[in-house]
Design a protein around this motif. Structure first.
Motif, short mmCIF file in Angstrom:
data_model
loop_
_atom_site.label_atom_id
_atom_site.label_comp_id
_atom_site.label_asym_id
_atom_site.label_seq_id
_atom_site.Cartn_x
_atom_site.Cartn_y
_atom_site.Cartn_z
N ARG A 123 0.81 -1.10 -0.03
CA ARG A 123 -0.05 0.03 0.01
C ARG A 123 0.89 1.08 -0.12
NH1 ARG A 123 -5.25 0.01 3.52
NH2 ARG A 123 -6.24 -1.22 1.72
N PHE A 124 0.42 2.15 -0.70
CA PHE A 124 1.30 3.67 -0.74
C PHE A 124 0.73 4.44 0.17
CE2 PHE A 124 1.55 1.90 -5.09
CZ PHE A 124 3.02 1.48 -5.26
N VAL A 125 1.77 5.09 0.65
CA VAL A 125 1.62 6.31 1.71
C VAL A 125 2.25 7.58 1.20
CG1 VAL A 125 1.04 4.78 3.62
CG2 VAL A 125 3.45 5.44 3.13
N SER A 126 2.62 8.21 1.94
CA SER A 126 3.28 9.56 1.50
C SER A 126 4.60 10.07 2.08
CB SER A 126 2.39 10.93 1.54
OG SER A 126 1.04 10.78 0.96
N ALA A 274 8.03 -5.13 4.48
CA ALA A 274 9.17 -4.26 4.15
C ALA A 274 8.51 -3.00 3.69
CB ALA A 274 9.71 -4.87 2.72
N THR A 275 9.46 -1.90 4.07
CA THR A 275 9.11 -0.46 3.88
C THR A 275 9.81 0.10 2.76
OG1 THR A 275 10.27 0.31 5.84
CG2 THR A 275 8.20 -0.21 6.16
N PHE A 276 9.11 1.01 2.04
CA PHE A 276 10.05 1.62 0.97
C PHE A 276 9.63 3.17 1.03
CE2 PHE A 276 8.82 -2.54 -0.33
CZ PHE A 276 9.90 -3.02 -0.86
N GLY A 277 10.29 3.97 0.17
CA GLY A 277 10.09 5.35 0.02
C GLY A 277 11.13 5.94 -0.81
N LYS A 278 11.39 7.02 -0.62
CA LYS A 278 12.81 7.66 -1.49
C LYS A 278 12.51 7.38 -3.01
CE LYS A 278 15.12 8.27 2.47
NZ LYS A 278 15.64 9.62 2.91
N VAL A 279 13.28 6.21 -3.23
CA VAL A 279 13.47 5.89 -4.95
C VAL A 279 12.09 5.77 -5.51
CG1 VAL A 279 14.47 4.34 -6.43
CG2 VAL A 279 15.88 5.07 -4.83
N ILE A 280 11.32 4.97 -4.87
CA ILE A 280 9.90 4.67 -5.46
C ILE A 280 9.14 5.86 -5.69
CG2 ILE A 280 10.11 2.17 -4.46
CD1 ILE A 280 7.67 3.33 -2.74
N GLY A 281 9.37 6.91 -5.35
CA GLY A 281 8.72 7.99 -5.68
C GLY A 281 9.49 9.09 -6.63
N VAL A 286 6.46 9.85 -1.65
CA VAL A 286 5.81 8.42 -1.72
C VAL A 286 6.48 7.95 -0.72
CG1 VAL A 286 5.23 6.39 -3.00
CG2 VAL A 286 5.38 8.83 -4.27
N GLY A 287 5.83 6.76 -0.02
CA GLY A 287 6.16 5.70 0.60
C GLY A 287 5.25 4.52 0.27
N ALA A 288 5.83 3.28 0.95
CA ALA A 288 5.02 2.24 0.81
C ALA A 288 5.37 1.16 1.70
CB ALA A 288 5.19 1.63 -0.72
N PHE A 289 4.45 0.39 2.22
CA PHE A 289 4.72 -0.72 2.78
C PHE A 289 4.08 -2.19 2.26
CE2 PHE A 289 0.85 -1.31 5.36
CZ PHE A 289 0.13 -0.17 4.98
N THR A 310 -5.40 10.58 2.40
CA THR A 310 -5.94 11.60 1.47
C THR A 310 -5.10 11.42 0.14
OG1 THR A 310 -6.66 12.97 3.07
CG2 THR A 310 -6.82 13.92 0.81
N LEU A 311 -3.90 11.59 0.10
CA LEU A 311 -2.92 11.70 -0.90
C LEU A 311 -2.36 10.65 -1.47
CD1 LEU A 311 -1.55 15.31 -0.68
CD2 LEU A 311 -3.48 14.71 -2.32
N SER A 312 -2.65 9.40 -0.58
CA SER A 312 -1.97 8.14 -0.93
C SER A 312 -2.18 7.68 -2.45
CB SER A 312 -2.51 7.08 0.07
OG SER A 312 -2.07 7.37 1.35
N GLY A 313 -0.97 7.27 -3.04
CA GLY A 313 -1.18 6.67 -4.14
C GLY A 313 -1.84 7.85 -5.34
N ASN A 314 -0.94 9.08 -4.90
CA ASN A 314 -1.34 10.25 -5.77
C ASN A 314 -0.87 9.97 -7.00
OD1 ASN A 314 0.32 12.88 -6.81
ND2 ASN A 314 -1.79 13.31 -5.87
N PRO A 315 -1.69 10.26 -8.22
CA PRO A 315 -1.27 10.11 -9.49
C PRO A 315 0.14 10.62 -10.19
CG PRO A 315 -3.26 11.42 -9.42
CD PRO A 315 -2.90 11.19 -8.13
N VAL A 316 0.38 11.84 -9.66
CA VAL A 316 1.33 12.59 -10.18
C VAL A 316 2.66 11.93 -9.33
CG1 VAL A 316 2.63 14.74 -10.34
CG2 VAL A 316 0.20 14.72 -10.45
N ALA A 317 2.46 11.54 -8.19
CA ALA A 317 3.91 10.83 -7.45
C ALA A 317 3.96 9.58 -8.07
CB ALA A 317 3.24 10.87 -5.88
N MET A 318 2.91 8.82 -8.32
CA MET A 318 2.92 7.71 -8.68
C MET A 318 3.78 7.54 -10.29
SD MET A 318 1.55 5.30 -6.71
CE MET A 318 2.31 6.20 -5.49
#
Ligand code: PMP
Length: 440
Positions: A123-126, A274-281, A286-289, A310-318
């Motif tokens: 799931r994506f977060v910010s 696992a948790t992600f952020g940085k490069v994937i955005g 963007v973050g993700a777990f 509210t902004l999770s999975g934001n189209p511009v960030a994706m």
């Protein structure tokens, strides 16, 4: 930039930055929106950045710097990469956010999951902070347990229960390392030293049945760079499995940087979450777990564990994330980053050998750290002495005066990007030689 040498951070050298900083201090605490940016560890006043291009940043006074921070990791393709910008502007033209599902979220999730098989679902977060916070919530829900184990020197964002004394080097009950965090919020956090199987074993012996999850940066990169022995990480995998606790790899820095499959792939180890952020955005928030489907199924709306944005999975960030990952695949990014790192290492080692005080290079792919510990590069969170801290501050400012932007703290790793050319690396080594002499 030999013509851009200046008195770093001073009002005469960078008047526009100094003016912005003075204004910022009136309306923003410490003048910054994230503390390390304030240059407190090195002295002087921060540079305000007006733009970035490739491997360079330009401050508000128009001076150029070779950038070894790369926004602390997201800019693996360099600043303003045309392919990322094109994807972002195409997405922008379709609107900035819908608050409803969009195709780009599915595409990025598929891409992350296929590169990182442990993340069957994600799931994506910010932000990275949110990713870790959410992973821990779902770990607690899944196990029905409360305790969380972290390591001294590992940073997992600023969520209350993880903001716990790091650096004591001793197994200890969690004590908040920030004001505003009630002791009761960290009472369920345990802190272990890195590189110490016996300490981990004895903690699990004592409290195993209460431990929901153990979280670690598989390549710790927030207290300098402290690569761990594979055997240690393997022991953590065994221990957590044996005690029914979840193993969480915090790959916010290492994910999609060290390899397509992150540190997990490099080490051949499979975490539960696992948790992600940085490069994937790709430079967007963007973050993700992610993790095994049976764990992630606990999340609402299917399960009982609430998590939202509210902004999770934001189209511009994706779009920025997708363009960045596509570029890495298309251009054999991870291979190129490893060879850039190796080249940097070959250039820098002889410079450090001739340095007027001990400096040790620690490298993992495109991440590297110049450790100023006199005793050599540690594998656990060891504090720099006052003398070592002073040396770093002098080195930092000597580099800045030569147009090289290092992270403004002796505990921070440097980041390379695909935009760093062999000529940039040669220049870095050359300026480093001069800066070390000046910092004596
Ligand atoms: N985990 C790790 C390993 C990090 O390095 C960071 C930030 N540098 C975070 C979590 C928190 O991420 P963010 O700053 O996006 O909240």
């Amino acid at each position: 930039m030999s013509d851009s040498r200046h008195d770093p951070g001073s009002a005469t050298g960078t008047p526009r930055s100094a003016e912005l900083y003075a204004r910022a201090c009136r309306v923003i605490p410490g003048g910054v929106n994230s503390p390390v940016r304030a240059f407190r560890a090195v002295g002087g006043t921060p540079l305000f950045i007006a733009r970035g291009a490739g491997a360079q940043i330009f401050d508000a006074d128009g001076r150029a710097y070779l950038d070894l921070v790369c926004s602390w990791g997201p800019l693996i393709a360099g600043h303003a990469h045309p392919a990322v910008l094109a994807a972002v502007s195409a997405a922008l033209s379709r609107g900035m956010t819908y608050g409803a599902p969009c195709a780009a979220e599915v595409e990025l999730a598929e891409r992350v999951s296929s590169a990182y098989p442990a993340a069957e679902q994600l799931r994506f977060v910010s932000s990275g902070t949110e990713a870790v916070m959410s992973a821990i919530r779902v770990a607690r829900a899944f196990t029905g347990r409360d305790l969380i184990v972290k390591f001294a020197g590992c940073y997992h964002g600023h969520a209350d229960h993880l903001l716990v004394a790091a650096g004591s080097g001793l197994a200890t009950f969690g004590r908040p390392s920030s004001a505003g965090v009630p002791e009761s919020f960290t009472a369920a956090t345990r802190v272990l030293p890195l590189d110490d199987e016996a300490a981990a074993e004895s903690l699990f012996e004592r409290e195993g049945p209460r431990i929901a999850a153990l979280i670690i940066e598989p390549v710790p990169a927030n207290h300098g760079l402290l690569p761990q022995r594979r055997a240690f990480l393997e022991a953590l995998r065994r221990l957590t499995s044996r005690h029914g606790s979840l193993l969480i790899f915090d790959e916010v820095i290492s994910g999609f940087r060290l390899a397509r499959g992150g540190a997990a792939a490099l080490l051949g180890l499979t975490p539960d979450l696992a948790t992600f952020g940085k490069v994937i955005g790709g430079g967007m928030p963007v973050g993700a777990f992610g993790g095994a489907r049976r764990i992630m199924a606990r999340l609402a709306p299917d399960g009982d564990t609430y998590q939202a944005g509210t902004l999770s999975g934001n189209p511009v960030a994706m779009a920025a994330g997708l363009a960045t990952l596509e570029l890495l695949e298309r251009e054999r990014g991870w291979e190129r980053l490893e060879s850039l790192g190796a080249e940097l290492e070959a250039l820098v080692r002889p410079v450090l050998t001739a340095a007027p005080f001990p400096v040790h290079l620690v490298r993992a792919g495109s991440l590297f750290w110049m450790s100023l510990h006199e005793a050599g590069a540690p594998r656990t969170a060891v504090a720099l002495t006052e003398r070592e801290t002073q040396r770093f501050a002098r080195l930092f400012h000597a580099m800045l005066a030569r147009g090289v932007y290092l992270p403004p703290s002796g505990y921070e790793a440097c980041f390379l990007s695909l935009a760093h050319s062999p000529a940039d690396l040669a220049r870095f080594a050359q300026e480093l030689r001069a800066a070390l002499a000046a910092a004596k």
